[in-house]
Design an enzyme around this catalytic site. Structure first.
Site, PDB file in Angstrom:
ATOM      1  N   GLN A 106      37.917  46.013  27.126  1.00 57.08           N
ATOM      2  CA  GLN A 106      37.675  45.653  28.721  1.00 57.08           C
ATOM      3  C   GLN A 106      36.632  46.471  29.296  1.00 57.08           C
ATOM      4  O   GLN A 106      35.539  46.211  28.627  1.00 57.08           O
ATOM      5  CB  GLN A 106      38.846  46.281  29.182  1.00 57.08           C
ATOM      6  CG  GLN A 106      40.172  45.269  29.342  1.00 57.08           C
ATOM      7  CD  GLN A 106      39.717  44.253  30.507  1.00 57.08           C
ATOM      8  OE1 GLN A 106      38.561  44.425  31.309  1.00 57.08           O
ATOM      9  NE2 GLN A 106      40.489  43.233  30.973  1.00 57.08           N
ATOM     10  N   GLU A 126      55.125  39.453  39.393  1.00 52.32           N
ATOM     11  CA  GLU A 126      54.961  40.116  38.269  1.00 52.32           C
ATOM     12  C   GLU A 126      56.346  39.630  37.141  1.00 52.32           C
ATOM     13  O   GLU A 126      57.421  39.973  37.370  1.00 52.32           O
ATOM     14  CB  GLU A 126      54.992  41.667  38.201  1.00 52.32           C
ATOM     15  CG  GLU A 126      54.874  42.282  37.071  1.00 52.32           C
ATOM     16  CD  GLU A 126      53.660  42.167  36.038  1.00 52.32           C
ATOM     17  OE1 GLU A 126      54.015  41.801  35.012  1.00 52.32           O
ATOM     18  OE2 GLU A 126      52.655  42.036  36.532  1.00 52.32           O
ATOM     19  N   CYS A 159      35.086  55.817  45.904  1.00 55.84           N
ATOM     20  CA  CYS A 159      34.648  55.450  47.013  1.00 55.84           C
ATOM     21  C   CYS A 159      33.377  54.616  47.064  1.00 55.84           C
ATOM     22  O   CYS A 159      32.431  55.065  46.071  1.00 55.84           O
ATOM     23  CB  CYS A 159      34.403  56.568  48.301  1.00 55.84           C
ATOM     24  SG  CYS A 159      32.890  57.581  48.015  1.00 55.84           S
ATOM     25  N   HIS A 216      42.581  36.041  31.945  1.00 52.83           N
ATOM     26  CA  HIS A 216      41.336  36.366  31.057  1.00 52.83           C
ATOM     27  C   HIS A 216      41.692  36.266  29.416  1.00 52.83           C
ATOM     28  O   HIS A 216      40.632  35.788  28.710  1.00 52.83           O
ATOM     29  CB  HIS A 216      40.495  37.388  31.190  1.00 52.83           C
ATOM     30  CG  HIS A 216      41.086  38.758  30.978  1.00 52.83           C
ATOM     31  ND1 HIS A 216      42.166  39.450  31.717  1.00 52.83           N
ATOM     32  CD2 HIS A 216      41.177  39.563  29.834  1.00 52.83           C
ATOM     33  CE1 HIS A 216      42.379  40.516  31.037  1.00 52.83           C
ATOM     34  NE2 HIS A 216      41.979  40.525  29.997  1.00 52.83           N
ATOM     35  N   GLY A 244      45.496  43.795  29.262  1.00 52.05           N
ATOM     36  CA  GLY A 244      45.846  42.883  28.270  1.00 52.05           C
ATOM     37  C   GLY A 244      46.052  43.782  26.928  1.00 52.05           C
ATOM     38  O   GLY A 244      46.989  44.416  26.511  1.00 52.05           O
ATOM     39  N   THR A 256      46.736  38.382  37.389  1.00 53.14           N
ATOM     40  CA  THR A 256      47.356  38.352  36.176  1.00 53.14           C
ATOM     41  C   THR A 256      46.465  38.482  35.155  1.00 53.14           C
ATOM     42  O   THR A 256      44.981  38.169  35.171  1.00 53.14           O
ATOM     43  CB  THR A 256      48.063  36.993  35.989  1.00 53.14           C
ATOM     44  OG1 THR A 256      47.135  35.841  36.045  1.00 53.14           O
ATOM     45  CG2 THR A 256      49.081  36.662  37.030  1.00 53.14           C
ATOM     46  N   SER A 257      46.602  38.751  34.031  1.00 52.87           N
ATOM     47  CA  SER A 257      45.624  38.776  33.011  1.00 52.87           C
ATOM     48  C   SER A 257      45.366  37.299  32.301  1.00 52.87           C
ATOM     49  O   SER A 257      45.357  37.211  30.970  1.00 52.87           O
ATOM     50  CB  SER A 257      45.881  39.915  31.909  1.00 52.87           C
ATOM     51  OG  SER A 257      46.141  41.138  32.367  1.00 52.87           O
ATOM     52  N   GLY A 295      47.299  47.175  35.283  1.00 52.49           N
ATOM     53  CA  GLY A 295      46.294  48.334  35.506  1.00 52.49           C
ATOM     54  C   GLY A 295      45.440  47.859  36.562  1.00 52.49           C
ATOM     55  O   GLY A 295      45.224  48.599  37.346  1.00 52.49           O
ATOM     56  N   MET A 296      45.045  46.591  36.799  1.00 55.72           N
ATOM     57  CA  MET A 296      44.067  46.126  37.792  1.00 55.72           C
ATOM     58  C   MET A 296      44.862  45.653  38.861  1.00 55.72           C
ATOM     59  O   MET A 296      44.833  46.000  40.191  1.00 55.72           O
ATOM     60  CB  MET A 296      43.312  44.901  37.419  1.00 55.72           C
ATOM     61  CG  MET A 296      42.088  45.648  36.309  1.00 55.72           C
ATOM     62  SD  MET A 296      40.806  46.702  37.160  1.00 55.72           S
ATOM     63  CE  MET A 296      41.574  48.189  36.614  1.00 55.72           C
TER      64      MET A 296
END
EC number: 4.2.1.49
Length: 568
Positions: free
Chosen positions: A136, A202, A416, A273, A59, A270-271, A182-183
């Site tokens: 974030q 998207e 990792c 949040h 966001g 999706t963003s 990004g996520m």
């Protein structure tokens, strides 16, 4: 000068930020060069979503409050001494203080609000006045490494899904999801790595195109029919494939329900949040949404949340039809609940469903970055991980797949998932590799704030804790304090990451392996104590796995009886 002609201090289309590489220092030591390079790496055009606006991901997750603040942070880091500490308040450098050589070089607090005022409305007022920024998780703490940073966690989740729901075999199965930012952009690659096909919706075509260029998604579709045909072919061949579908998630999910199609797995990234900046309402174009954000924020938020309610209702219908449905940590259930979807929480969050047993052993998203800029430094550390953890074929398989399929974004990096048992010895081994010249330059080690002991988030990481302590946020504060005391190179404490204002508090740390003996001691302390707080937090909540781990690893937890009983 009218309001419309006042320059936006957060937008500079002329700026292209690339982190320095090699061994030449721009700051006074590697302890200050490292945060300088990592701040700049967060804004690399291949890393950040909107680098000209300082937005890294999620966001409006920013690396600095505005360009003036960014320039001043860079200036201060270049002159900062090794016994000084820079204080950063919501992306603004506010002070430099004399401390000591084992103290953090930077302490960061982002987006924190007194709980009564901890909501998007109050934050947005302060944000518009230039008094705060949204950090974030790893945007404002300068340790974002692009989509790779979430790939393995997403991969581990999909592997756990296959194990729980499909006897460990994802062949011919497919996942419906939304969001390729990004996520969310990590999802298609993680899914195909785990053997699933994926249909990812998207609304921003540029994001689909970027994921195509970087190998995170295999193909693009502009209609649901086209996307479903690709998925159907993959089911027939058994070869996993990912497709990015240009569309609105609420529309597409509802259409899939209407058609009677049941994905094997349903989720969303999706963003959601951030209903103002992160979610496109049904029937709106990207351009209309951008204009409306300037005209009437309340209308945008309401429309976005109404669309989220539609999407969640579709997810509930798919769950009822037999799809394994899970919230992937963007708080979309909460948004739908606020719009009257009373059973929004009928499907679980991904942490209690799949990840918590790992958290109980301090296992989480351990990541490192080669400040040299040379990919060979990462490949050498990959090999070192295999040498030090020889009996974990799952981890070895991950490292092999990561090398083959994940393109580096900005500075070369690796993630990792390892835990309390292994983090310190890996860090000390990396430091030794720098010392003896195996690596061309120092390594920084950090993690996501999504980790076992560093976050309080009742709708995500701490959802459904067995002792009811979901909302207790002492733990991330204690984590930040302990990492500071242990000598992390920079430490951050944030609010609202992942799930939005009022719903989370979380902390981060980064430690530099510069090859010195002092660094070896700091690395040993930080990389033991940091994951140990996660084991402590879960042992205190009564989880047997954590209590046993604490006993095996010799943790001193005065109120926890390591004979598997919980002392209140």
């Amino acid at each position: 000068m009218t309001q419309s002609t006042i320059p936006n201090p957060r937008l500079d289309e002329s700026r292209t930020i690339i982190a320095p590489t090699g061994t030449q220092l721009n700051a006074k030591s590697w302890l200050t060069e490292a945060p300088l390079r990592m701040l700049m790496n967060n804004l690399h055009p291949d890393v950040a979503e909107h680098p000209h606006a300082l937005v890294v991901y999620g966001g409006i997750g920013r690396a600095a409050r505005n360009w003036e603040c960014y320039d001043k942070i860079v200036e201060v880091l270049k002159r900062l001494e090794d016994d000084e500490t820079l204080i950063v308040q919501s992306g603004k450098p506010v002070g430099v203080f004399k401390t000591h050589t084992n103290a953090p070089r930077v302490l960061i607090a982002n987006s924190n609000l007194v709980p009564h005022w901890a909501n998007w409305e109050h934050f947005n007022e302060l944000d518009k006045e230039g008094l705060m920024m949204y950090g974030q998780m790893t945007a404002g703490s300068w340790i974002y490494i692009g989509s790779q940073g979430i790939v393995q966690g997403t991969y581990e989740t999909f592997v756990a899904m296959a194990r729980q729901h499909f006897n460990g075999d994802a062949k011919g199965r497919w996942v419906l999801t939304g969001g390729l930012g990004g996520m969310g952009g990590a999802q298609p690659l993680a899914a195909t790595m785990a053997g699933f096909s994926m249909l990812a919706v998207e609304c921003d075509e540029s994001r689909i195109d970027y994921r195509l260029r970087t190998g995170y998604v295999d193909s693009k579709a502009t209609t649901l029919d086209e996307a479903l045909a690709i998925i159907e072919e993959s089911k027939q061949t058994g070869k996993p494939v990912s497709v990015g579908l240009l569309g609105n998630a609420a529309d597409v999910y509802a259409d899939i329900v209407k058609r009677g199609i049941v994905p094997d797995v349903t989720t969303d990234q999706t963003s959601a949040h951030d209903p103002l900046n992160g979610y496109l309402p049904q029937g709106w174009s990207m351009e209309h949404a951008a204009a409306m954000r300037l005209e009437d924020e309340a209308i945008v938020v309401k429309a976005a949340k109404q669309s989220m309610a539609v999407q969640v209702q579709a997810m509930l219908a798919l769950q009822e039809a037999g799809s394994a449905t899970v919230d992937y940590g963007n708080n979309i259930r909460q948004m739908a609940l606020e719009e009257g979807v009373e059973n929004a929480f009928d499907f679980p969050g991904f942490v209690p469903a799949y990840i918590r047993p790992l958290f109980c052993e301090g296992i989480g998203p351990f990541r490192w970055v080669a400040l040299s800029g040379d990919p060979e430094d990462i490949y050498k550390t990959d090999q070192k991980v295999k040498e030090l953890i020889p009996d974990n074929p799952h981890l070895h398989n991950w490292l092999d797949m990561a090398r083959e399929r994940i393109q580096f974004q900005g500075l070369p990096a690796r993630i990792c998932w390892v835990g309390l048992k292994d983090r310190a010895r890996l860090g000390k081994a990396f430091n030794e590799m720098v010392k003896n010249g195996e690596l061309k330059a120092p390594i920084v080690i950090g993690r996501d704030h999504l980790d076992s002991g560093s976050v309080a988030s009742p709708n995500r990481e701490t959802e459904g804790m067995m002792d009811g302590s979901d909302a207790v946020s002492d733990w991330p504060l204690l984590n930040a304090l302990l990492n500071t005391a242990s000598g992390a190179t920079w430490v951050s404490l944030h609010h609202g990451g992942g799930v939005g204002m009022g719903f989370s508090q979380h902390s981060g740390m980064v430690i530099v392996c510069d090859g010195t003996d002092d660094a070896a001691e700091r690395v040993g302390r930080v990389l033991r104590n940091d994951p140990a707080t996660g084991v402590m937090r879960h042992a205190d909540a009564g989880y047997d796995i954590a209590i046993n781990c604490a006993e095996e690893q010799g943790l001193d937890l005065p109120m926890v009886n390591t004979k598997n009983t919980h002392s209140k």
